[in-house]
Design a protein around this motif. Structure first.
Motif, PDB file in Angstrom:
ATOM      1  N   LEU A 156     -91.982  30.211 -11.277  1.00 24.81           N
ATOM      2  CA  LEU A 156     -90.765  29.747 -11.002  1.00 24.81           C
ATOM      3  C   LEU A 156     -90.853  28.163 -10.690  1.00 24.81           C
ATOM      4  CD1 LEU A 156     -89.760  32.402  -8.303  1.00 24.81           C
ATOM      5  CD2 LEU A 156     -88.749  31.991 -10.428  1.00 24.81           C
ATOM      6  N   ARG A 157     -91.925  27.589 -10.226  1.00 20.92           N
ATOM      7  CA  ARG A 157     -92.141  26.370  -9.929  1.00 20.92           C
ATOM      8  C   ARG A 157     -92.198  25.307 -11.074  1.00 20.92           C
ATOM      9  NH1 ARG A 157     -97.635  24.198  -6.918  1.00 20.92           N
ATOM     10  NH2 ARG A 157     -96.728  22.141  -6.420  1.00 20.92           N
ATOM     11  N   ARG A 158     -92.722  25.764 -12.325  1.00 19.82           N
ATOM     12  CA  ARG A 158     -92.892  24.946 -13.394  1.00 19.82           C
ATOM     13  C   ARG A 158     -92.251  25.556 -14.574  1.00 19.82           C
ATOM     14  NH1 ARG A 158     -95.227  21.263 -11.027  1.00 19.82           N
ATOM     15  NH2 ARG A 158     -97.093  21.575  -9.763  1.00 19.82           N
ATOM     16  N   GLY A 159     -91.105  26.429 -14.334  1.00 23.00           N
ATOM     17  CA  GLY A 159     -90.227  26.955 -15.196  1.00 23.00           C
ATOM     18  C   GLY A 159     -90.710  27.534 -16.457  1.00 23.00           C
ATOM     19  N   GLY A 160     -91.657  28.414 -16.350  1.00 22.86           N
ATOM     20  CA  GLY A 160     -92.512  29.149 -17.367  1.00 22.86           C
ATOM     21  C   GLY A 160     -91.691  30.315 -17.930  1.00 22.86           C
ATOM     22  N   SER A 161     -92.281  30.765 -18.951  1.00 23.74           N
ATOM     23  CA  SER A 161     -91.477  31.911 -19.558  1.00 23.74           C
ATOM     24  C   SER A 161     -92.156  33.121 -19.141  1.00 23.74           C
ATOM     25  CB  SER A 161     -91.572  31.641 -21.016  1.00 23.74           C
ATOM     26  OG  SER A 161     -92.780  31.960 -21.493  1.00 23.74           O
ATOM     27  N   GLY A 162     -93.311  33.293 -18.640  1.00 19.83           N
ATOM     28  CA  GLY A 162     -93.940  34.392 -18.501  1.00 19.83           C
ATOM     29  C   GLY A 162     -94.871  35.333 -19.601  1.00 19.83           C
ATOM     30  N   MET A 163     -94.432  34.549 -20.725  1.00 22.65           N
ATOM     31  CA  MET A 163     -95.160  35.099 -22.006  1.00 22.65           C
ATOM     32  C   MET A 163     -96.553  34.901 -22.163  1.00 22.65           C
ATOM     33  SD  MET A 163     -92.160  33.975 -24.924  1.00 22.65           S
ATOM     34  CE  MET A 163     -93.094  35.070 -26.353  1.00 22.65           C
ATOM     35  N   ARG A 164     -97.119  35.535 -22.779  1.00 21.95           N
ATOM     36  CA  ARG A 164     -98.550  35.256 -23.181  1.00 21.95           C
ATOM     37  C   ARG A 164     -98.659  33.882 -24.017  1.00 21.95           C
ATOM     38  NH1 ARG A 164    -101.645  40.821 -24.864  1.00 21.95           N
ATOM     39  NH2 ARG A 164    -101.622  41.369 -22.790  1.00 21.95           N
ATOM     40  N   MET A 165     -99.568  33.102 -23.702  1.00 21.78           N
ATOM     41  CA  MET A 165     -99.586  31.766 -24.656  1.00 21.78           C
ATOM     42  C   MET A 165     -99.569  32.065 -26.177  1.00 21.78           C
ATOM     43  SD  MET A 165     -98.895  29.389 -22.291  1.00 21.78           S
ATOM     44  CE  MET A 165     -99.313  27.932 -23.309  1.00 21.78           C
ATOM     45  N   ARG A 166    -100.574  33.089 -26.468  1.00 21.50           N
ATOM     46  CA  ARG A 166    -100.764  33.367 -27.917  1.00 21.50           C
ATOM     47  C   ARG A 166     -99.301  33.989 -28.455  1.00 21.50           C
ATOM     48  NH1 ARG A 166    -103.128  38.871 -28.684  1.00 21.50           N
ATOM     49  NH2 ARG A 166    -101.257  39.308 -28.031  1.00 21.50           N
ATOM     50  N   ASP A 167     -98.797  34.606 -27.724  1.00 20.78           N
ATOM     51  CA  ASP A 167     -97.342  35.095 -28.218  1.00 20.78           C
ATOM     52  C   ASP A 167     -96.069  33.965 -28.396  1.00 20.78           C
ATOM     53  OD1 ASP A 167     -98.384  37.418 -28.255  1.00 20.78           O
ATOM     54  OD2 ASP A 167     -97.454  38.280 -26.566  1.00 20.78           O
ATOM     55  N   LYS A 168     -96.355  32.965 -27.347  1.00 20.23           N
ATOM     56  CA  LYS A 168     -95.594  32.050 -27.250  1.00 20.23           C
ATOM     57  C   LYS A 168     -95.683  31.167 -28.628  1.00 20.23           C
ATOM     58  CE  LYS A 168     -93.541  28.533 -24.311  1.00 20.23           C
ATOM     59  NZ  LYS A 168     -93.478  27.908 -23.000  1.00 20.23           N
ATOM     60  N   LEU A 169     -96.942  30.795 -28.781  1.00 20.04           N
ATOM     61  CA  LEU A 169     -97.211  29.907 -29.932  1.00 20.04           C
ATOM     62  C   LEU A 169     -96.866  30.786 -31.324  1.00 20.04           C
ATOM     63  CD1 LEU A 169     -98.755  27.260 -31.147  1.00 20.04           C
ATOM     64  CD2 LEU A 169    -100.922  28.700 -30.981  1.00 20.04           C
ATOM     65  N   GLN A 170     -96.941  31.987 -31.361  1.00 14.39           N
ATOM     66  CA  GLN A 170     -96.846  32.727 -32.532  1.00 14.39           C
ATOM     67  C   GLN A 170     -95.187  32.674 -32.711  1.00 14.39           C
ATOM     68  OE1 GLN A 170     -97.997  36.887 -32.506  1.00 14.39           O
ATOM     69  NE2 GLN A 170     -97.818  36.980 -34.725  1.00 14.39           N
ATOM     70  N   GLN A 171     -94.464  32.866 -31.801  1.00 15.26           N
ATOM     71  CA  GLN A 171     -92.885  32.844 -31.637  1.00 15.26           C
ATOM     72  C   GLN A 171     -92.523  31.136 -32.283  1.00 15.26           C
ATOM     73  OE1 GLN A 171     -90.785  33.227 -27.942  1.00 15.26           O
ATOM     74  NE2 GLN A 171     -90.350  35.193 -28.637  1.00 15.26           N
ATOM     75  N   ARG A 172     -93.287  30.430 -31.724  1.00 16.81           N
ATOM     76  CA  ARG A 172     -92.977  28.752 -32.290  1.00 16.81           C
ATOM     77  C   ARG A 172     -93.154  28.767 -33.924  1.00 16.81           C
ATOM     78  NH1 ARG A 172     -95.495  25.449 -27.455  1.00 16.81           N
ATOM     79  NH2 ARG A 172     -93.937  25.653 -25.818  1.00 16.81           N
ATOM     80  N   ARG A 173     -94.183  29.167 -34.129  1.00 20.64           N
ATOM     81  CA  ARG A 173     -94.732  29.363 -35.643  1.00 20.64           C
ATOM     82  C   ARG A 173     -93.666  29.912 -36.367  1.00 20.64           C
ATOM     83  NH1 ARG A 173    -101.073  30.382 -34.480  1.00 20.64           N
ATOM     84  NH2 ARG A 173    -101.633  28.448 -34.140  1.00 20.64           N
ATOM     85  N   LEU A 174     -93.152  31.301 -35.986  1.00 13.75           N
ATOM     86  CA  LEU A 174     -92.366  31.984 -36.926  1.00 13.75           C
ATOM     87  C   LEU A 174     -90.898  30.996 -36.954  1.00 13.75           C
ATOM     88  CD1 LEU A 174     -92.963  35.523 -35.532  1.00 13.75           C
ATOM     89  CD2 LEU A 174     -93.416  34.600 -37.654  1.00 13.75           C
ATOM     90  N   ARG A 175     -90.780  30.454 -35.763  1.00 23.46           N
ATOM     91  CA  ARG A 175     -89.456  29.745 -36.050  1.00 23.46           C
ATOM     92  C   ARG A 175     -89.399  28.504 -36.626  1.00 23.46           C
ATOM     93  NH1 ARG A 175     -89.059  28.868 -29.960  1.00 23.46           N
ATOM     94  NH2 ARG A 175     -88.766  31.099 -29.174  1.00 23.46           N
ATOM     95  N   ALA A 176     -90.621  27.725 -36.432  1.00 28.56           N
ATOM     96  CA  ALA A 176     -90.893  26.524 -37.636  1.00 28.56           C
ATOM     97  C   ALA A 176     -90.897  26.971 -39.137  1.00 28.56           C
ATOM     98  CB  ALA A 176     -92.156  26.042 -37.155  1.00 28.56           C
ATOM     99  N   ALA A 177     -91.298  28.122 -39.394  1.00 27.35           N
ATOM    100  CA  ALA A 177     -91.161  28.758 -40.898  1.00 27.35           C
ATOM    101  C   ALA A 177     -90.008  29.117 -41.178  1.00 27.35           C
ATOM    102  CB  ALA A 177     -92.456  29.655 -40.808  1.00 27.35           C
ATOM    103  N   GLY A 178     -89.192  29.344 -40.212  1.00 27.02           N
ATOM    104  CA  GLY A 178     -87.916  29.542 -40.555  1.00 27.02           C
ATOM    105  C   GLY A 178     -87.540  31.227 -40.659  1.00 27.02           C
ATOM    106  N   GLY A 179     -88.417  31.926 -39.702  1.00 25.33           N
ATOM    107  CA  GLY A 179     -88.256  33.463 -39.419  1.00 25.33           C
ATOM    108  C   GLY A 179     -87.962  33.803 -38.369  1.00 25.33           C
TER     109      GLY A 179
END
Length: 179
Positions: A156-179
């Motif tokens: 709450l203090r830092r506005g995090g997502s609660g996701m695992r960092m690995r999964d968040k990075l993978q999600q970013r990669r998919l978005r960047a790749a257009g998927g």
């Protein structure tokens, strides 16, 4: 004829972590809260400096919780082990505290929330109470329970997502790749 850059960094007061109660969960919350730079205030007649050396303040003479005065940016965790949780919760809800957690079983949490309804608190007020509190980390020990609650506070203090960092990075990669 020259120029100068001035950087101003505001010094904001530290947020406080109000721990109502005592016991191993409260002790662990005190240690973790201090490590995270929070001003830790422990309010319970049974606390002492030997068990809570990391606290900024101990309150041992506040049977009616009048000294529970958190600000909007503060965090309140009620870990009273059923001794005073109803009254401390009423006091916490009357404050502008940004986070109010109750450490109790589901059954006990339900009883406390029902009591608050009977006392006239609105559903909007009751929705401020995190019960059960903390993130689901599969905690079993008091130390792990404290970690779950502190993790929720950091989220709450830092506005995090609660996701695992690995999964968040993978999600970013998919978005960047257009998927």
């Amino acid at each position: 004829g020259g120029s100068m850059r001035v950087y101003v960094e505001p010094v904001l007061p530290r947020a406080s972590l109000w721990i109502m109660g005592h016991g191993r969960v409260a002790e662990s919350l005190c240690i973790l809260g201090d490590l995270l730079g929070l001003r830790v205030i422990v309010n319970d007649p049974g606390v002492d400096w030997d068990r809570y050396p990391d606290a900024s303040r101990l309150i041992t003479d506040d049977l009616d919780y009048e000294q529970l005065t958190p600000l909007a940016g503060d965090y309140v965790v009620i870990a009273t082990q059923h001794k005073g949780d109803h009254e401390s919760m009423k006091r916490a809800l009357a404050s502008p505290a940004g986070y109010i957690a109750l450490i109790a079983s589901r059954k006990r949490s339900g009883l406390v929330l029902d009591y608050l309804r009977e006392e006239g608190f609105s559903e909007q007020d009751i929705a401020r109470v995190m019960a059960p509190s903390g993130l689901d980390l599969g905690a079993r020990t008091p130390e792990e329970i404290a970690l779950c609650v502190i993790s929720e506070i950091v989220l709450l203090r830092r506005g995090g997502s609660g996701m695992r960092m690995r999964d968040k990075l993978q999600q970013r990669r998919l978005r960047a790749a257009g998927g």
